[in-house]
Design an enzyme around this catalytic site. Structure first.
Site, PDB file in Angstrom:
ATOM      1  N   PHE A  11      34.049  -2.274  19.529  1.00 23.11           N
ATOM      2  CA  PHE A  11      33.706  -1.021  18.844  1.00 23.11           C
ATOM      3  C   PHE A  11      33.966  -1.170  17.349  1.00 23.11           C
ATOM      4  CE2 PHE A  11      33.971   3.754  18.384  1.00 23.11           C
ATOM      5  CZ  PHE A  11      32.672   3.996  18.811  1.00 23.11           C
ATOM      6  N   LYS A 128      26.091 -14.375  18.033  1.00 26.53           N
ATOM      7  CA  LYS A 128      25.402 -15.666  17.973  1.00 26.53           C
ATOM      8  C   LYS A 128      26.007 -16.690  18.933  1.00 26.53           C
ATOM      9  CE  LYS A 128      26.369 -15.686  13.620  1.00 26.53           C
ATOM     10  NZ  LYS A 128      26.698 -14.258  13.403  1.00 26.53           N
ATOM     11  N   GLU A 152      17.947 -10.146  19.979  1.00 25.40           N
ATOM     12  CA  GLU A 152      17.161 -10.160  18.746  1.00 25.40           C
ATOM     13  C   GLU A 152      18.035 -10.170  17.498  1.00 25.40           C
ATOM     14  OE1 GLU A 152      14.609 -10.857  16.375  1.00 25.40           O
ATOM     15  OE2 GLU A 152      13.511 -10.201  18.162  1.00 25.40           O
ATOM     16  N   VAL A 155      19.957 -13.412  14.942  1.00 32.19           N
ATOM     17  CA  VAL A 155      19.465 -14.289  13.877  1.00 32.19           C
ATOM     18  C   VAL A 155      19.339 -13.555  12.543  1.00 32.19           C
ATOM     19  CG1 VAL A 155      17.612 -15.836  13.126  1.00 32.19           C
ATOM     20  CG2 VAL A 155      18.282 -15.775  15.530  1.00 32.19           C
ATOM     21  N   GLY A 209      31.132  -5.783   0.616  1.00 31.08           N
ATOM     22  CA  GLY A 209      30.970  -5.761   2.068  1.00 31.08           C
ATOM     23  C   GLY A 209      30.024  -6.807   2.605  1.00 31.08           C
ATOM     24  N   LYS A 227      22.460 -20.000  13.878  1.00 30.18           N
ATOM     25  CA  LYS A 227      21.155 -19.343  13.843  1.00 30.18           C
ATOM     26  C   LYS A 227      20.011 -20.355  13.935  1.00 30.18           C
ATOM     27  CE  LYS A 227      22.886 -15.368  11.253  1.00 30.18           C
ATOM     28  NZ  LYS A 227      22.922 -14.647   9.964  1.00 30.18           N
ATOM     29  N   GLY A 325      24.120  -5.687   7.836  1.00 31.37           N
ATOM     30  CA  GLY A 325      24.215  -4.236   7.736  1.00 31.37           C
ATOM     31  C   GLY A 325      24.458  -3.612   9.093  1.00 31.37           C
TER      32      GLY A 325
END
Length: 362
Positions: A11, A128, A152, A155, A209, A227, A325
């Site tokens: 969380f 990942k 999805e 990456v 950040g 990735k 983000g």
């Protein structure tokens, strides 16, 4: 209208952002998507575990500061996460795995995903580690159990790079990929170009950040390495291990080198690439490169990511968008849930009618 019940494992920023979307925009999402989303379990290393199969009231959890959450004082809450018990026993339709990435062995996220699939539950993850290190085995397990394993966001965060390749490039042969897949390193290289020292650029990225408290995975290329493995395995049909992908980061690059390259029309970028040869073998690497202005990745600036697909009929096709983000990555999870619904719309596991489950609190 039907419904999917979710168990959120972890969380932190991403699953918290997903909870915000469900809490604040759930009705609108349900109207658009044709199904509702409800959270019935949350686990967190610090906060513990919380279970309510009537649906957890998310608003008070989101009103609290992340570090202040303690599920032990709530009905259905415990101080310990109980990840395996929650994943295996709580009657959720989809397990949403968003814990930290471990590039060495993928744990504990790898076990989280495996437990869910073994229990016949769909999984979506932004992590990942399990995808790069055990993606083929996990996809096989999902197929054996008749469920979906979606990733999805592993990456390019919310930018749908894997589904673009899968759904939009039909009839094309993809021979290679090149990408800027780490916004933190890309931002830092841009600041070096402006004359800022590496340590100052890292500190600035942390303040904004973009970078973690320990930026090693970003700076040394390990994040991009995973990735590249995912892209090569999913798009080029490879079966790469971590040791198959050579990796060099940006820690050795000086502002002088970056500025000197810029004066010659070159832009330093940390590039992850994979190329499939005629014999079917795939070479993959991560390395800083000074790209000419005409290169499709040279103009990608700041914390933006991009992947250039090299194809037989269209030449090079480049997709760019946010690579990080909270909200963007949470959207990737929503897109995974949509994919699960589309794939299983005619199954008993899809909520084409209201889902009736035994109500209990633990």
């Amino acid at each position: 209208m039907g419904r999917y019940d979710l168990a959120l494992i972890g969380f932190g920023g991403v699953n918290r952002a997903l909870a915000e979307l469900i809490s604040q925009r759930g009705d609108r999402l349900a109207e658009v998507l044709g199904f509702a989303l409800r959270v019935v379990a949350i686990t967190d290393l610090r906060a513990g575990s919380l279970v309510d199969t009537d649906g957890i009231d998310l608003a008070p959890l989101l009103a609290a500061e992340p570090g202040e959450l303690n599920f032990a004082g709530l009905a259905g809450g415990r101080a310990d996460p109980r990840n395996e018990w929650v994943i295996r026993e709580v009657p959720a339709d989809i397990v949403v795995e968003a814990t930290f990435t471990n590039p060495t062995d993928g744990e504990p996220a790898l076990s989280h995903v495996r437990w869910a699939l073994e229990s016949g539950k769909h999984v979506c993850t932004t992590n990942k580690g399990p995808v790069a290190l055990a993606g083929r085995a996990l996809k096989q397990l999902a197929a054996e159990r008749g469920v979906s394993f979606e990733f999805e966001g592993s990456v390019l965060s919310g930018t749908p790079i894997l589904r673009t390749a899968e759904r939009m490039f039909g009839g094309l042969e993809i021979t290679g990929v090149q990408g800027i897949m780490n916004g933190t390193s890309n931002y830092i290289l841009g600041r070096l170009e402006e004359g800022i020292e590496l340590s100052a650029a890292i500190a600035e990225a942390q303040e904004l950040g973009y970078a973690e408290a320990d930026p090693t995975a970003d700076i040394e290329g390990h994040d991009v390495q995973l990735k590249v493995m995912i892209l090569a395995n999913e798009v080029l049909g490879a079966d790469l291990r971590r040791e198959d992908v050579s990796c060099k980061g940006i820690s050795g690059i000086t502002p002088h080198e970056v500025q000197d390259a810029a004066s010659k029309g070159l832009r330093w970028k940390l590039v992850g690439s994979a190329t499939r040869h005629e014999d079917g073998s795939v070479d993959a690497r991560v390395a800083p490169l000074a790209l000419p202005a005409r290169h499709p990745l040279a103009g990608i600036s700041g914390p933006v990511n991009a992947v250039a697909f090299h194809t037989d009929l269209l030449g090079t096709v480049t997709v760019c968008g946010p690579g990080a983000g909270r909200i963007e990555t949470a959207y990737a999870l929503v897109s995974d849930i949509i994919a699960i619904h589309q794939r299983h719309a005619d199954d008993d596991t899809a909520p084409t009618r209201p889902v009736l489950q035994e109500t209990h609190r633990v």
